[in-house]
Write a protein that holds these residues in place. Structure first.
Motif, PDB file in Angstrom:
ATOM      1  N   ALA A  59      45.044  48.447  25.331  1.00 36.90           N
ATOM      2  CA  ALA A  59      44.833  47.734  26.587  1.00 36.90           C
ATOM      3  C   ALA A  59      45.711  48.330  27.683  1.00 36.90           C
ATOM      4  O   ALA A  59      46.915  48.517  27.488  1.00 36.90           O
ATOM      5  CB  ALA A  59      45.148  46.251  26.410  1.00 36.90           C
ATOM      6  N   THR A  60      45.122  48.635  28.813  1.00 36.97           N
ATOM      7  CA  THR A  60      45.901  49.125  29.953  1.00 36.97           C
ATOM      8  C   THR A  60      46.674  47.960  30.571  1.00 36.97           C
ATOM      9  O   THR A  60      46.294  46.797  30.437  1.00 36.97           O
ATOM     10  CB  THR A  60      44.985  49.755  31.003  1.00 36.97           C
ATOM     11  OG1 THR A  60      43.971  48.814  31.362  1.00 36.97           O
ATOM     12  CG2 THR A  60      44.328  51.015  30.461  1.00 36.97           C
ATOM     13  N   TYR A  61      47.754  48.280  31.270  1.00 40.73           N
ATOM     14  CA  TYR A  61      48.573  47.239  31.888  1.00 40.73           C
ATOM     15  C   TYR A  61      49.322  47.811  33.083  1.00 40.73           C
ATOM     16  O   TYR A  61      49.528  49.032  33.177  1.00 40.73           O
ATOM     17  CB  TYR A  61      49.557  46.648  30.875  1.00 40.73           C
ATOM     18  CG  TYR A  61      50.536  47.639  30.289  1.00 40.73           C
ATOM     19  CD1 TYR A  61      51.812  47.801  30.826  1.00 40.73           C
ATOM     20  CD2 TYR A  61      50.183  48.435  29.192  1.00 40.73           C
ATOM     21  CE1 TYR A  61      52.713  48.716  30.283  1.00 40.73           C
ATOM     22  CE2 TYR A  61      51.074  49.352  28.648  1.00 40.73           C
ATOM     23  CZ  TYR A  61      52.335  49.486  29.206  1.00 40.73           C
ATOM     24  OH  TYR A  61      53.228  50.394  28.676  1.00 40.73           O
TER      25      TYR A  61
ATOM     26  N   ALA B 263      40.388  50.635  34.677  1.00 39.62           N
ATOM     27  CA  ALA B 263      39.954  50.712  33.283  1.00 39.62           C
ATOM     28  C   ALA B 263      40.655  49.631  32.477  1.00 39.62           C
ATOM     29  O   ALA B 263      41.838  49.355  32.688  1.00 39.62           O
ATOM     30  CB  ALA B 263      40.253  52.089  32.688  1.00 39.62           C
ATOM     31  N   ALA B 264      39.944  49.015  31.566  1.00 40.90           N
ATOM     32  CA  ALA B 264      40.504  47.942  30.750  1.00 40.90           C
ATOM     33  C   ALA B 264      41.225  48.461  29.516  1.00 40.90           C
ATOM     34  O   ALA B 264      42.095  47.783  28.970  1.00 40.90           O
ATOM     35  CB  ALA B 264      39.395  46.970  30.331  1.00 40.90           C
ATOM     36  N   PHE B 265      40.863  49.666  29.051  1.00 38.07           N
ATOM     37  CA  PHE B 265      41.514  50.245  27.878  1.00 38.07           C
ATOM     38  C   PHE B 265      41.598  51.755  28.057  1.00 38.07           C
ATOM     39  O   PHE B 265      40.859  52.348  28.841  1.00 38.07           O
ATOM     40  CB  PHE B 265      40.758  49.892  26.584  1.00 38.07           C
ATOM     41  CG  PHE B 265      39.319  50.333  26.565  1.00 38.07           C
ATOM     42  CD1 PHE B 265      38.957  51.572  26.057  1.00 38.07           C
ATOM     43  CD2 PHE B 265      38.316  49.506  27.062  1.00 38.07           C
ATOM     44  CE1 PHE B 265      37.630  51.974  26.040  1.00 38.07           C
ATOM     45  CE2 PHE B 265      36.986  49.910  27.052  1.00 38.07           C
ATOM     46  CZ  PHE B 265      36.638  51.140  26.543  1.00 38.07           C
TER      47      PHE B 265
ATOM     48  N   ASP C 263      53.642  52.865  41.151  1.00 38.86           N
ATOM     49  CA  ASP C 263      53.232  51.999  40.041  1.00 38.86           C
ATOM     50  C   ASP C 263      51.732  52.057  39.808  1.00 38.86           C
ATOM     51  O   ASP C 263      50.957  52.375  40.710  1.00 38.86           O
ATOM     52  CB  ASP C 263      53.674  50.556  40.299  1.00 38.86           C
ATOM     53  CG  ASP C 263      53.049  49.956  41.537  1.00 38.86           C
ATOM     54  OD1 ASP C 263      52.108  49.175  41.386  1.00 38.86           O
ATOM     55  OD2 ASP C 263      53.508  50.267  42.665  1.00 38.86           O
ATOM     56  N   GLU C 264      51.374  51.766  38.572  1.00 40.32           N
ATOM     57  CA  GLU C 264      49.972  51.804  38.139  1.00 40.32           C
ATOM     58  C   GLU C 264      49.417  50.384  38.116  1.00 40.32           C
ATOM     59  O   GLU C 264      50.047  49.464  37.602  1.00 40.32           O
ATOM     60  CB  GLU C 264      49.878  52.424  36.740  1.00 40.32           C
ATOM     61  CG  GLU C 264      48.459  52.483  36.193  1.00 40.32           C
ATOM     62  CD  GLU C 264      48.410  52.976  34.757  1.00 40.32           C
ATOM     63  OE1 GLU C 264      47.386  53.561  34.372  1.00 40.32           O
ATOM     64  OE2 GLU C 264      49.392  52.766  34.019  1.00 40.32           O
ATOM     65  N   ARG C 265      48.192  50.229  38.668  1.00 43.25           N
ATOM     66  CA  ARG C 265      47.525  48.929  38.698  1.00 43.25           C
ATOM     67  C   ARG C 265      46.092  49.113  38.192  1.00 43.25           C
ATOM     68  O   ARG C 265      45.160  49.280  38.970  1.00 43.25           O
ATOM     69  CB  ARG C 265      47.530  48.355  40.115  1.00 43.25           C
ATOM     70  CG  ARG C 265      48.926  48.284  40.731  1.00 43.25           C
ATOM     71  CD  ARG C 265      48.887  47.771  42.161  1.00 43.25           C
ATOM     72  NE  ARG C 265      50.185  47.933  42.823  1.00 43.25           N
ATOM     73  CZ  ARG C 265      50.419  47.597  44.094  1.00 43.25           C
ATOM     74  NH1 ARG C 265      49.447  47.065  44.825  1.00 43.25           N
ATOM     75  NH2 ARG C 265      51.624  47.788  44.622  1.00 43.25           N
ATOM     76  N   PRO C 266      45.904  49.066  36.882  1.00 43.34           N
ATOM     77  CA  PRO C 266      44.619  49.475  36.310  1.00 43.34           C
ATOM     78  C   PRO C 266      43.502  48.442  36.364  1.00 43.34           C
ATOM     79  O   PRO C 266      42.360  48.769  36.035  1.00 43.34           O
ATOM     80  CB  PRO C 266      44.983  49.778  34.846  1.00 43.34           C
ATOM     81  CG  PRO C 266      46.139  48.887  34.566  1.00 43.34           C
ATOM     82  CD  PRO C 266      46.918  48.794  35.848  1.00 43.34           C
ATOM     83  N   HIS C 267      43.811  47.197  36.761  1.00 43.39           N
ATOM     84  CA  HIS C 267      42.803  46.141  36.665  1.00 43.39           C
ATOM     85  C   HIS C 267      42.278  45.666  38.019  1.00 43.39           C
ATOM     86  O   HIS C 267      41.801  44.543  38.145  1.00 43.39           O
ATOM     87  CB  HIS C 267      43.365  44.943  35.887  1.00 43.39           C
ATOM     88  CG  HIS C 267      43.660  45.261  34.460  1.00 43.39           C
ATOM     89  ND1 HIS C 267      44.380  44.433  33.623  1.00 43.39           N
ATOM     90  CD2 HIS C 267      43.329  46.340  33.699  1.00 43.39           C
ATOM     91  CE1 HIS C 267      44.493  44.982  32.432  1.00 43.39           C
ATOM     92  NE2 HIS C 267      43.866  46.135  32.455  1.00 43.39           N
ATOM     93  N   ILE C 268      42.329  46.503  39.041  1.00 44.15           N
ATOM     94  CA  ILE C 268      41.813  46.123  40.355  1.00 44.15           C
ATOM     95  C   ILE C 268      40.288  46.140  40.315  1.00 44.15           C
ATOM     96  O   ILE C 268      39.680  47.164  39.996  1.00 44.15           O
ATOM     97  CB  ILE C 268      42.307  47.089  41.441  1.00 44.15           C
ATOM     98  CG1 ILE C 268      43.832  47.096  41.489  1.00 44.15           C
ATOM     99  CG2 ILE C 268      41.734  46.720  42.803  1.00 44.15           C
ATOM    100  CD1 ILE C 268      44.385  48.177  42.376  1.00 44.15           C
ATOM    101  N   PRO C 269      39.638  45.015  40.614  1.00 44.83           N
ATOM    102  CA  PRO C 269      38.172  44.999  40.592  1.00 44.83           C
ATOM    103  C   PRO C 269      37.578  46.045  41.526  1.00 44.83           C
ATOM    104  O   PRO C 269      38.048  46.259  42.643  1.00 44.83           O
ATOM    105  CB  PRO C 269      37.832  43.577  41.073  1.00 44.83           C
ATOM    106  CG  PRO C 269      39.035  42.763  40.720  1.00 44.83           C
ATOM    107  CD  PRO C 269      40.200  43.690  40.917  1.00 44.83           C
ATOM    108  N   ARG C 270      36.578  46.751  41.026  1.00 40.41           N
ATOM    109  CA  ARG C 270      35.782  47.737  41.765  1.00 40.41           C
ATOM    110  C   ARG C 270      36.532  49.027  42.112  1.00 40.41           C
ATOM    111  O   ARG C 270      35.934  49.956  42.634  1.00 40.41           O
ATOM    112  CB  ARG C 270      35.214  47.148  43.061  1.00 40.41           C
ATOM    113  CG  ARG C 270      34.207  46.052  42.863  1.00 40.41           C
ATOM    114  CD  ARG C 270      33.546  45.706  44.203  1.00 40.41           C
ATOM    115  NE  ARG C 270      32.737  44.511  44.081  1.00 40.41           N
ATOM    116  CZ  ARG C 270      32.094  43.936  45.086  1.00 40.41           C
ATOM    117  NH1 ARG C 270      32.186  44.476  46.308  1.00 40.41           N
ATOM    118  NH2 ARG C 270      31.377  42.852  44.906  1.00 40.41           N
TER     119      ARG C 270
END
Length: 448
Positions: free
Chosen positions: A310-312, A302-304, A290-297
């Motif tokens: 928008a990535t999700y 990537a946000a988009f 699975d893809e998890r694009p919003h992990i800090p640092r």
């Protein structure tokens, strides 16, 4: 304003204004739609060898690329300049290309209603206040620790410290403008061991958004030296069919091959062995991707995507079954499917794993090959046939016996994926693909 400020978050307003100027110019020259990516970046690279400084390089780059459309005709151009004259000339060049291009029913921007709205702050920018002198000192201490590890370390093939920081803005004529600043710091060490007139080479490295979070320089040097020494006395093994354990840093490549095989570009060109595989059981039931694009640092966050969507978070493989392809706007249209907000690729792929570390997987393997080095390309994406030069360690009775070199490992990726027996808990965190070591039930090892 410091150099770091110029390419950090403070650069966003200026780059956003530049995107607006370029889009306005494209419309004025007759484009029906357009998209623009503008960036500025800089970095420091310092390398040492044998206790001497080899290079200290400072680089700074900027520029933009534009893709514009005249109806269903597309043209692209780019430049490293940023002035008004450069904008006019680059837009004109893209427009001239578009007017001579063939019409493409799938060309064009993503639908306006799909544009990203709220962009989360993913904490990707951490400027490293390190001077060239400090970078040299850290690289030298890394190499010195490597030499001190073992008397058989006779030579160095380079220790390099890199810092990078940049700012990128993407915008299009739908009114979407998104941007972010990011950093990437790394330290690598390559050492050469020698005994009985024979030499072996190996390396180690670390990479992080924050320079302060890099592994200790001495520990990187020691690890590089230990790996080089451990390869001394390497030899081929007789041709056989045995289990193969890919070390975590190489297992990332296996799953990267899988991502390429389910990417829209390869699918609509019919150049993938997984064409039409949606819904098929490709992996063991316990395995998820699975893809998890919003992990800090995280390095892949990537946000988009490259189309402004928008990535999700999403599953590509669930309980071993392929649930989704990797699609941008264009490839989705070519396949008659919606975009998965993956124009530009996947952001932080997670591979499900068990509780066994690499040592436990070696014991479980019993007899076979632990692969720690791969050479050559050796992948036919159309058929899935896989053949790579390899090096590593021979295992008997669940224990490493001796180093191995000059062998070839071969199989077919479809079979290899199905025959994954376990994924280790020793996660590789320096990559966009987060996986542990991967144990495959059976591969052909061609040796002496």
């Amino acid at each position: 304003m410091s150099a770091a400020d110029v390419v950090g978050p403070q650069a966003l307003p200026e780059l956003q204004a530049q995107v607006a100027r370029i889009i306005a110019e494209a419309k004025q020259q007759g484009a029906s739609a357009c998209e623009v990516a503008v960036s500025v970046e800089q970095g420091l690279s310092t390398s040492v060898r044998q206790g001497e400084v080899e290079t200290v390089e400072f680089n700074r780059d900027q520029g933009f690329g534009i893709t514009l459309y005249v109806g269903q005709r597309k043209g692209s151009a780019s430049t490293s300049a940023s002035g008004d004259a450069a904008i006019r000339e680059t837009v004109a060049a893209a427009l001239a290309i578009a007017k001579h291009a063939s019409e493409d029913d799938c060309a064009g921007l993503a639908d306006p209603e799909l544009m990203a709205r709220d962009l989360p702050d993913l904490d990707l920018y951490h400027a490293w206040d390190i001077t060239p002198e400090q970078a040299i000192e850290r690289a030298l201490s890394c190499e010195a620790a490597a030499f001190a590890t073992d008397k058989r370390i006779k030579n160095a093939d380079g220790t390099t410290l890199n810092t990078h920081q940049g700012c990128r803005v993407y915008g299009n004529s739908h009114g979407f403008v998104g941007g972010y600043a990011s950093t990437r710091q790394s330290l690598s060490c390559v050492m050469i061991a020698e005994a009985d007139g024979l030499m072996q080479r190996d390396y180690w490295y670390d990479v992080n958004r924050r320079g302060e979070d890099l592994a200790d320089a001495a520990s990187i040097g020691r690890r590089a030296a230990e790996r080089a020494v451990s390869r001394l006395g390497a030899r081929p093994v007789p041709t056989c069919e045995v289990p193969v354990l890919f070390a975590a840093e190489l297992a990332t490549g296996l799953f990267s091959h899988f991502l390429s095989a389910i990417s829209g570009g390869n699918l609509y060109r019919k150049s993938s062995f997984l064409e039409g595989a949606l819904g098929q059981q490709l992996f063991p039931q316990w395995l998820n991707l699975d893809e998890r694009p919003h992990i800090p640092r995280a390095l892949g966050s990537a946000a988009f995507d490259g189309d402004g969507l928008a990535t999700y978070a999403k599953s590509f493989v669930e309980r071993g079954e392929l649930r989704s392809y990797i699609l941008g706007t264009y490839s989705g249209r070519k396949l008659g499917l919606p975009s998965t907000a993956n124009s530009g690729g996947v952001h932080n792929l997670f591979v499900s794993h068990g509780e066994d570390d690499q040592a436990a997987l070696i014991r479980r393997m019993g007899r076979g090959l632990l692969v720690t080095e791969l050479m050559g390309q050796g992948l036919n994406l159309v058929t899935g046939d896989y053949s790579r030069g390899a090096g590593g360690f021979w295992v008997e009775n669940g224990e490493i016996q001796f180093p191995v070199q000059e062998v070839t490992i071969a199989g077919n990726l479809r079979d290899m994926f199905k025959q994954i027996l376990a994924v280790g808990s020793d996660l590789e965190l320096r990559s966009n693909v987060r996986t542990g070591s991967v144990l495959i039930e059976r591969m052909m090892v061609a040796g002496s």
